[in-house]
Design a protein around this motif. Structure first.
Motif, short mmCIF file in Angstrom:
data_model
loop_
_atom_site.label_atom_id
_atom_site.label_comp_id
_atom_site.label_asym_id
_atom_site.label_seq_id
_atom_site.Cartn_x
_atom_site.Cartn_y
_atom_site.Cartn_z
N HIS A 8 0.82 -1.22 0.00
CA HIS A 8 0.00 0.00 0.00
C HIS A 8 0.85 1.27 0.00
O HIS A 8 0.60 2.21 0.76
N ARG A 31 -8.26 5.62 -2.85
CA ARG A 31 -9.25 4.55 -2.63
C ARG A 31 -9.54 3.77 -3.91
O ARG A 31 -9.73 2.55 -3.88
N GLU A 32 -9.58 4.47 -5.04
CA GLU A 32 -9.88 3.79 -6.30
C GLU A 32 -8.78 2.79 -6.64
O GLU A 32 -9.06 1.66 -7.06
N ARG A 33 -7.51 3.19 -6.46
CA ARG A 33 -6.42 2.27 -6.74
C ARG A 33 -6.43 1.10 -5.77
O ARG A 33 -6.17 -0.04 -6.15
N GLU A 34 -6.74 1.35 -4.51
CA GLU A 34 -6.80 0.27 -3.52
C GLU A 34 -7.88 -0.75 -3.91
O GLU A 34 -7.70 -1.95 -3.71
N GLN A 35 -8.98 -0.27 -4.45
CA GLN A 35 -10.03 -1.20 -4.91
C GLN A 35 -9.53 -2.07 -6.06
O GLN A 35 -9.78 -3.29 -6.09
N HIS A 36 -8.80 -1.45 -7.00
CA HIS A 36 -8.21 -2.21 -8.11
C HIS A 36 -7.27 -3.29 -7.56
O HIS A 36 -7.29 -4.44 -8.02
N ASN A 72 -7.20 -4.72 -4.57
CA ASN A 72 -7.93 -5.78 -3.87
C ASN A 72 -8.55 -6.77 -4.85
O ASN A 72 -8.56 -7.99 -4.60
N ILE A 73 -9.07 -6.26 -5.96
CA ILE A 73 -9.62 -7.15 -6.99
C ILE A 73 -8.51 -8.03 -7.56
O ILE A 73 -8.68 -9.25 -7.74
#
Length: 363
Positions: free
Chosen positions: A286, A337-342, A344-345
């Motif tokens: 992260h 947050r958007e990159r963290e979602q990517h 996690n996927i």
């Protein structure tokens, strides 16, 4: 109990490839703790010591055949094994291992590979012939899937997953903190890590990185540390860039394990990477990252997390790199947050590689 043989670029002190092997072992044993894994390695003693698995020498075909004859599955991967840009010899080598497994009646899986480019007509024909013989393919990005389609490899089931390393668990940052302390790299100022590699003896990008690093120190009040991913090659080029700087920077001199490198990256405020797995380590831990591209695999990975590179080794400038870093600077305290979602996927997709491998064994 399952017996799996793993073929890849292992035993050559390349931190990215060793991290992929560590990630594969971690994911497979998370699902099936008693699995037996044998790795085909350039340095079997190092692989046994580093990963705690059995290993055989990569050119000892009789021993490879003996081990494979008792196995339930050959895994080829991960990494960019099947391409003929850096070398066509390695392409034919990995294809020969896959062919041997099929001759012995064993299922073969391409595991989270980055496919291509495959340019030579003979190489394309060999890829098409053997690629259509394997039982299952997972690739780490859309570009690799498109390369398989271009090569007309359509017989096996194909899944787009993610690089195995993205499935790794984050590690304790204390290990990296101790290494930084040992080499005088502690301090309150923000710490920017740089992971570089040599490329065709080009000098342009070295001068750009030296100039940009000086500006990071002067304009952002940052500290700079170079982290070698492939030892000793990356250590040498890191020292060359550091020597061109006006300001003082640090160069970590050691050869580090996957856990140590993950922990080191976790202590950074930002990472600048040419090496793919330096960028992936930043994703796992992260940490905001700026990538410089020398290969389509860099572009492909950055695209999967909604990012773009700061330039190629040919085109990057100190201004373009500084613009990218300024855009990331606030993310040190407020994650994207958007990159963290990517990410996690992608982590879930990376774990899917191991699930598919073991489902193939059960079949």
């Amino acid at each position: 109990m399952s017996d799996i043989v793993v073929s890849g670029y292992y035993g050559f002190a390349n931190a990215g490839d060793e991290a992929m092997l560590a990630a594969m072992i971690e994911a497979l044993t998370d699902i099936e703790p008693n699995i037996n894994i044998t790795v085909i390695s350039g340095d079997p003693d190092d692989t046994r010591r580093r990963h705690g698995v059995a290993a055989v020498y990569r050119l000892n075909y009789p021993e490879i055949a003996r081990v494979m004859s008792k196995s339930d599955l050959l895994i080829s991967g991960g990494g960019s094994l099947l391409q003929d840009v850096t070398s066509d010899r390695s392409l034919y080598y990995y294809l020969s291992i896959m062919m041997l497994a099929k001759k012995l009646g064993k299922p073969v899986m391409l595991y989270a590979q980055g496919i291509g480019p495959v340019q030579g007509s003979l190489a394309q024909g060999a890829m098409r012939y053997i690629g259509n013989m394997v039982d299952l393919i997972t690739v780490r990005d859309d570009g690799s899937y498109e390369e398989l389609k271009r090569l007309n490899i359509t017989a096996p089931p194909i899944y787009i997953t993610a690089d195995p390393v993205l499935a790794m668990h984050p590690v304790d940052k204390q290990i990296g903190r101790s290494i930084l302390r040992k080499h005088g790299q502690e301090g309150v100022a923000p710490l920017i890590g740089i992971s570089v590699r040599e490329w065709k003896d080009w000098s342009h990008f070295k001068q750009v990185l030296a100039h940009a690093a000086d500006r990071m120190i002067e304009e952002l009040g940052a500290r700079i540390v170079f982290i070698p991913m492939q030892w000793p090659d990356d250590l040498s080029v890191s020292k060359k860039i550091a020597s061109r700087m006006k300001n003082k920077s640090g160069v970590l001199p050691g050869e580090y394990t996957t856990s140590e490198l993950l922990s080191l990256v976790g202590n950074l405020d930002l990472l600048i990477g040419i090496r793919l797995h330096a960028l992936i380590f930043a994703a796992v831990m992260h940490v905001p990252m700026a990538g410089i591209s020398y290969d389509p695999k860099i572009d492909r990975f950055l695209e999967t997390i909604g990012e773009r590179h700061a330039g190629t080794l040919k085109s990057v400038t100190a201004d373009s790199l500084m613009d990218r870093i300024r855009g990331l600077w606030d993310e040190r305290k407020q994650p994207n947050r958007e990159r963290e979602q990517h990410i996690n996927i992608l982590r879930n997709k990376a774990f899917q590689n191991a699930e598919l491998a073991l489902s193939l064994v059960k079949k």
